[in-house]
Motif scaffolding. Structure first.
Motif, PDB file in Angstrom:
ATOM      1  N   GLY A 110       0.765  -1.232   0.000  1.00 28.29           N
ATOM      2  CA  GLY A 110       0.000   0.000   0.000  1.00 28.29           C
ATOM      3  C   GLY A 110       0.797   1.285   0.000  1.00 28.29           C
ATOM      4  N   ARG A 111       2.102   1.190  -0.202  1.00 25.78           N
ATOM      5  CA  ARG A 111       2.917   2.408  -0.164  1.00 25.78           C
ATOM      6  C   ARG A 111       2.669   3.286  -1.392  1.00 25.78           C
ATOM      7  NH1 ARG A 111       8.840   0.096   1.273  1.00 25.78           N
ATOM      8  NH2 ARG A 111       8.239  -1.305  -0.422  1.00 25.78           N
ATOM      9  N   LEU A 112       2.408   4.560  -1.139  1.00 28.37           N
ATOM     10  CA  LEU A 112       2.145   5.573  -2.155  1.00 28.37           C
ATOM     11  C   LEU A 112       0.889   5.281  -2.977  1.00 28.37           C
ATOM     12  CD1 LEU A 112       5.604   6.726  -3.595  1.00 28.37           C
ATOM     13  CD2 LEU A 112       4.098   7.919  -2.014  1.00 28.37           C
ATOM     14  N   VAL A 113      -0.005   4.476  -2.432  1.00 26.95           N
ATOM     15  CA  VAL A 113      -1.301   4.275  -3.076  1.00 26.95           C
ATOM     16  C   VAL A 113      -2.254   5.348  -2.559  1.00 26.95           C
ATOM     17  CG1 VAL A 113      -3.249   2.717  -3.449  1.00 26.95           C
ATOM     18  CG2 VAL A 113      -0.923   1.790  -3.244  1.00 26.95           C
ATOM     19  N   GLU A 114      -2.872   6.096  -3.460  1.00 26.36           N
ATOM     20  CA  GLU A 114      -3.730   7.201  -3.049  1.00 26.36           C
ATOM     21  C   GLU A 114      -5.028   7.205  -3.864  1.00 26.36           C
ATOM     22  OE1 GLU A 114      -3.189   9.134  -0.591  1.00 26.36           O
ATOM     23  OE2 GLU A 114      -1.053   8.877  -0.178  1.00 26.36           O
ATOM     24  N   LYS A 115      -6.096   7.596  -3.217  1.00 24.41           N
ATOM     25  CA  LYS A 115      -7.346   7.880  -3.899  1.00 24.41           C
ATOM     26  C   LYS A 115      -7.338   9.367  -4.223  1.00 24.41           C
ATOM     27  CE  LYS A 115     -12.383   7.454  -3.363  1.00 24.41           C
ATOM     28  NZ  LYS A 115     -13.478   7.053  -2.419  1.00 24.41           N
ATOM     29  N   ILE A 116      -7.309   9.689  -5.498  1.00 23.67           N
ATOM     30  CA  ILE A 116      -7.183  11.070  -5.959  1.00 23.67           C
ATOM     31  C   ILE A 116      -8.583  11.619  -6.244  1.00 23.67           C
ATOM     32  CG2 ILE A 116      -6.129  12.594  -7.652  1.00 23.67           C
ATOM     33  CD1 ILE A 116      -4.089  11.082  -5.957  1.00 23.67           C
ATOM     34  N   ILE A 117      -8.950  12.707  -5.562  1.00 20.41           N
ATOM     35  CA  ILE A 117     -10.334  13.191  -5.653  1.00 20.41           C
ATOM     36  C   ILE A 117     -10.514  14.371  -6.610  1.00 20.41           C
ATOM     37  CG2 ILE A 117     -10.901  12.363  -3.344  1.00 20.41           C
ATOM     38  CD1 ILE A 117     -10.592  15.247  -2.348  1.00 20.41           C
ATOM     39  N   ASN A 118      -9.401  15.047  -6.964  1.00 15.97           N
ATOM     40  CA  ASN A 118      -9.537  16.183  -7.878  1.00 15.97           C
ATOM     41  C   ASN A 118      -8.174  16.499  -8.502  1.00 15.97           C
ATOM     42  OD1 ASN A 118      -8.066  17.664  -5.885  1.00 15.97           O
ATOM     43  ND2 ASN A 118      -9.991  18.217  -4.869  1.00 15.97           N
ATOM     44  N   GLU A 119      -8.159  17.503  -9.382  1.00 16.84           N
ATOM     45  CA  GLU A 119      -6.920  17.827 -10.097  1.00 16.84           C
ATOM     46  C   GLU A 119      -5.842  18.342  -9.161  1.00 16.84           C
ATOM     47  OE1 GLU A 119      -5.762  21.041 -13.465  1.00 16.84           O
ATOM     48  OE2 GLU A 119      -7.221  19.497 -14.106  1.00 16.84           O
ATOM     49  N   GLN A 120      -6.225  19.064  -8.125  1.00 19.94           N
ATOM     50  CA  GLN A 120      -5.231  19.567  -7.178  1.00 19.94           C
ATOM     51  C   GLN A 120      -4.524  18.418  -6.468  1.00 19.94           C
ATOM     52  OE1 GLN A 120      -8.460  20.813  -7.373  1.00 19.94           O
ATOM     53  NE2 GLN A 120      -7.698  22.540  -8.604  1.00 19.94           N
ATOM     54  N   ALA A 121      -5.287  17.390  -6.091  1.00 16.83           N
ATOM     55  CA  ALA A 121      -4.691  16.225  -5.447  1.00 16.83           C
ATOM     56  C   ALA A 121      -3.781  15.478  -6.417  1.00 16.83           C
ATOM     57  CB  ALA A 121      -5.784  15.297  -4.924  1.00 16.83           C
ATOM     58  N   LEU A 122      -4.170  15.434  -7.688  1.00 19.58           N
ATOM     59  CA  LEU A 122      -3.336  14.783  -8.696  1.00 19.58           C
ATOM     60  C   LEU A 122      -2.018  15.533  -8.877  1.00 19.58           C
ATOM     61  CD1 LEU A 122      -2.893  12.663 -10.886  1.00 19.58           C
ATOM     62  CD2 LEU A 122      -4.194  14.107 -12.467  1.00 19.58           C
ATOM     63  N   GLU A 123      -2.076  16.844  -8.874  1.00 22.09           N
ATOM     64  CA  GLU A 123      -0.856  17.639  -9.003  1.00 22.09           C
ATOM     65  C   GLU A 123       0.101  17.374  -7.846  1.00 22.09           C
ATOM     66  OE1 GLU A 123      -2.432  21.563  -9.254  1.00 22.09           O
ATOM     67  OE2 GLU A 123      -2.742  21.489 -11.442  1.00 22.09           O
ATOM     68  N   ASP A 181     -12.795  -5.144   5.039  1.00 23.60           N
ATOM     69  CA  ASP A 181     -13.688  -4.209   5.727  1.00 23.60           C
ATOM     70  C   ASP A 181     -12.900  -2.928   5.991  1.00 23.60           C
ATOM     71  OD1 ASP A 181     -15.743  -3.053   7.132  1.00 23.60           O
ATOM     72  OD2 ASP A 181     -15.388  -4.166   8.986  1.00 23.60           O
ATOM     73  N   PHE A 182     -13.195  -1.881   5.228  1.00 28.22           N
ATOM     74  CA  PHE A 182     -12.405  -0.655   5.304  1.00 28.22           C
ATOM     75  C   PHE A 182     -12.528   0.010   6.674  1.00 28.22           C
ATOM     76  CE2 PHE A 182     -13.713  -0.750   0.699  1.00 28.22           C
ATOM     77  CZ  PHE A 182     -12.489  -1.194   0.242  1.00 28.22           C
ATOM     78  N   LEU A 183     -11.456   0.701   7.056  1.00 26.99           N
ATOM     79  CA  LEU A 183     -11.451   1.409   8.323  1.00 26.99           C
ATOM     80  C   LEU A 183     -12.549   2.465   8.343  1.00 26.99           C
ATOM     81  CD1 LEU A 183     -10.023   1.884  11.058  1.00 26.99           C
ATOM     82  CD2 LEU A 183      -8.624   3.612   9.900  1.00 26.99           C
ATOM     83  N   SER A 184     -13.418   2.382   9.327  1.00 28.87           N
ATOM     84  CA  SER A 184     -14.541   3.307   9.419  1.00 28.87           C
ATOM     85  C   SER A 184     -14.858   3.594  10.880  1.00 28.87           C
ATOM     86  CB  SER A 184     -15.781   2.719   8.721  1.00 28.87           C
ATOM     87  OG  SER A 184     -16.147   1.493   9.326  1.00 28.87           O
ATOM     88  N   VAL A 185     -15.700   4.581  11.101  1.00 33.43           N
ATOM     89  CA  VAL A 185     -16.161   4.920  12.449  1.00 33.43           C
ATOM     90  C   VAL A 185     -17.686   5.030  12.432  1.00 33.43           C
ATOM     91  CG1 VAL A 185     -14.038   6.127  13.116  1.00 33.43           C
ATOM     92  CG2 VAL A 185     -15.900   7.406  12.020  1.00 33.43           C
ATOM     93  N   ILE A 186     -18.285   4.798  13.589  1.00 39.55           N
ATOM     94  CA  ILE A 186     -19.720   4.985  13.767  1.00 39.55           C
ATOM     95  C   ILE A 186     -19.920   6.194  14.675  1.00 39.55           C
ATOM     96  CG2 ILE A 186     -21.896   3.971  14.539  1.00 39.55           C
ATOM     97  CD1 ILE A 186     -20.692   2.514  12.187  1.00 39.55           C
ATOM     98  N   GLY A 187     -20.584   7.203  14.160  1.00 41.91           N
ATOM     99  CA  GLY A 187     -20.748   8.444  14.911  1.00 41.91           C
ATOM    100  C   GLY A 187     -21.671   8.306  16.109  1.00 41.91           C
ATOM    101  N   ASN A 188     -21.451   9.195  17.099  1.00 46.83           N
ATOM    102  CA  ASN A 188     -22.345   9.260  18.264  1.00 46.83           C
ATOM    103  C   ASN A 188     -23.005  10.629  18.388  1.00 46.83           C
ATOM    104  OD1 ASN A 188     -20.259  10.891  19.185  1.00 46.83           O
ATOM    105  ND2 ASN A 188     -19.462   9.370  20.643  1.00 46.83           N
ATOM    106  N   GLY A 189     -22.763  11.487  17.374  1.00 46.42           N
ATOM    107  CA  GLY A 189     -23.351  12.814  17.388  1.00 46.42           C
ATOM    108  C   GLY A 189     -22.609  13.828  18.230  1.00 46.42           C
ATOM    109  N   VAL A 222     -13.188   6.005   6.642  1.00 44.79           N
ATOM    110  CA  VAL A 222     -12.059   6.926   6.793  1.00 44.79           C
ATOM    111  C   VAL A 222     -10.963   6.631   5.780  1.00 44.79           C
ATOM    112  CG1 VAL A 222     -10.296   7.784   8.398  1.00 44.79           C
ATOM    113  CG2 VAL A 222     -12.587   7.201   9.242  1.00 44.79           C
ATOM    114  N   GLU A 223     -10.710   5.366   5.545  1.00 47.29           N
ATOM    115  CA  GLU A 223      -9.653   4.953   4.623  1.00 47.29           C
ATOM    116  C   GLU A 223     -10.237   3.966   3.621  1.00 47.29           C
ATOM    117  OE1 GLU A 223      -7.172   4.910   2.488  1.00 47.29           O
ATOM    118  OE2 GLU A 223      -5.736   5.369   4.101  1.00 47.29           O
ATOM    119  N   GLY A 224     -10.260   4.355   2.348  1.00 44.54           N
ATOM    120  CA  GLY A 224     -10.885   3.535   1.318  1.00 44.54           C
ATOM    121  C   GLY A 224      -9.921   2.679   0.535  1.00 44.54           C
ATOM    122  N   ILE A 225      -8.647   2.597   0.983  1.00 46.52           N
ATOM    123  CA  ILE A 225      -7.671   1.738   0.334  1.00 46.52           C
ATOM    124  C   ILE A 225      -7.654   0.410   1.079  1.00 46.52           C
ATOM    125  CG2 ILE A 225      -5.259   1.434  -0.321  1.00 46.52           C
ATOM    126  CD1 ILE A 225      -6.662   3.706  -1.795  1.00 46.52           C
ATOM    127  N   GLY A 226      -7.935  -0.688   0.363  1.00 47.33           N
ATOM    128  CA  GLY A 226      -8.107  -1.980   1.012  1.00 47.33           C
ATOM    129  C   GLY A 226      -6.816  -2.700   1.320  1.00 47.33           C
TER     130      GLY A 226
END
Length: 349
Positions: free
Chosen positions: A111-124, A168-176, A217-221
């Protein structure tokens, strides 16, 4: 004082849960078993004959894009190999496939340097950071991410699935009330595996999820990125074996490895529908189901040793059919190249 207590708790959790042990510690017993397999095969680099069409048999340092060329396109997401700093090609391809997308080194692991890129700024930013050729892949939103281990002895007509891991990706369950940062700090897995200072988390850590709201929180499996690996071996069936014999049969000289994939449902997986292969790992693949929380260390070693023994048998069978083992000089040169490459990757982390 609170920080000290938190660190002690994390250390104790790591010691008592072997799935978090350092790779060198967990695999230390292999240092004694591997020489025996090498002696039986009469080659230190016997594994190079396991998957003749994959560089180094897929043990280390293999090109993901080269492996993709072996796989029928219908199973692959759209992808493009990008040279370091080639922003023109990268941005043009991003426009074709859209955001989000996945960027990862063409040669890389854990998983090193694996990224989910969400927009052009993140790609840059990624283009500036990544010092090696990398793959851009269309993001596949299918809900199931799995690792399916498949083996086939060349002397046998059919192979079989030996391991399925569900991610099962890392996630949290909110409590408000609590922020995502606070919720993560209360999770021992997150404390061990998440770098809270990493830029990719900064936009969400201070958010407060609603009561019972689930936030990924983290979508990289990847296990190293907080994903929980679940043992899904109970899903292995004759139909699923037939499906993966078909898939593997379309890949030249593939006998041993793990398909990392996403699919829409278990039913579709059995029928061979709506499957996207994200990566194919060869001789160096692990049977990921062993990292299921609570899986015994003894059972884990049994599976690791069985897969290594099977790797040796397949390699020897291929060798007897004329596939050469890499020589010591070839293998040693490759290992030196991999170490030098990994230093480049680590400099960018």
């Amino acid at each position: 004082m609170h920080r000290v207590v938190s660190r002690v708790k994390s250390l104790w959790y790591k010691i008592t849960h072997w799935e978090f042990w350092p790779f060198a510690v967990l695999y230390f017993p292999i240092n004694f078993y591997y020489p025996w397999l090498a002696f039986k095969c009469r080659s230190l680099f016997f594994f190079t004959a396991a998957n003749p069409s994959i560089d180094f048999g897929g043990m280390l340092g293999e090109s993901k894009s080269a492996i993709f060329e072996l796989i029928p396109r219908k199973y692959l997401p759209d992808y493009q190999l990008i040279a370091p700093g080639d922003d023109v090609t990268a941005k043009d391809f991003a426009k074709q496939i859209g955001y989000p997308l996945i960027a990862k080194p063409d040669i890389g692991e854990r998983g090193r340097l694996v990224e989910k890129i969400i927009n052009e700024q993140a790609l840059e930013k990624y283009l500036v950071k990544c010092p090696v050729p990398f793959l851009m892949q269309k993001f596949i939103p299918h809900p199931l991410e799995l690792g399916v281990f498949f083996v086939k002895n060349p002397h046998e007509r059919e192979g079989r699935i030996t391991s399925i891991v569900e991610k099962d990706f890392l996630s949290v369950i909110g409590n408000g009330q609590d922020t995502i940062r606070q919720l993560l700090h209360n999770d021992p897995r997150a404390r061990l595996q998440i770098n809270f200072s990493h830029q990719r988390f900064q936009d969400i850590l201070e958010e407060i999820p609603g009561k019972s709201e689930k936030i990924t929180v983290e979508g990289i499996g990847n296990h190293c990125r907080g994903t929980t690996f679940l043992n899904a071996n109970s899903r292995i069936s004759e139909q699923l074996n037939r499906t993966f014999n078909t898939i593997a049969g379309d890949i030249q000289d593939f006998h041993f490895g793990r398909f990392d994939l996403r699919c829409t449902s278990w039913s579709d997986l059995e029928q061979g529908k709506n499957i996207m292969i994200l990566e194919l790992n060869g001789a160096g693949a692990e049977p990921g189901h062993i990292y299921q929380p609570g899986f015994s260390l003894w059972q884990g070693y049994q599976s690791i040793f069985w897969h290594l023994s099977t790797l040796a048998k397949i390699s020897k069978a291929n060798h007897e059919q004329g596939v050469p083992y890499w020589t010591f000089a070839q293998g040693w040169k490759k290992m030196k190249m991999i170490r030098a490459y990994n230093r480049i990757i680590e400099s960018a982390l």
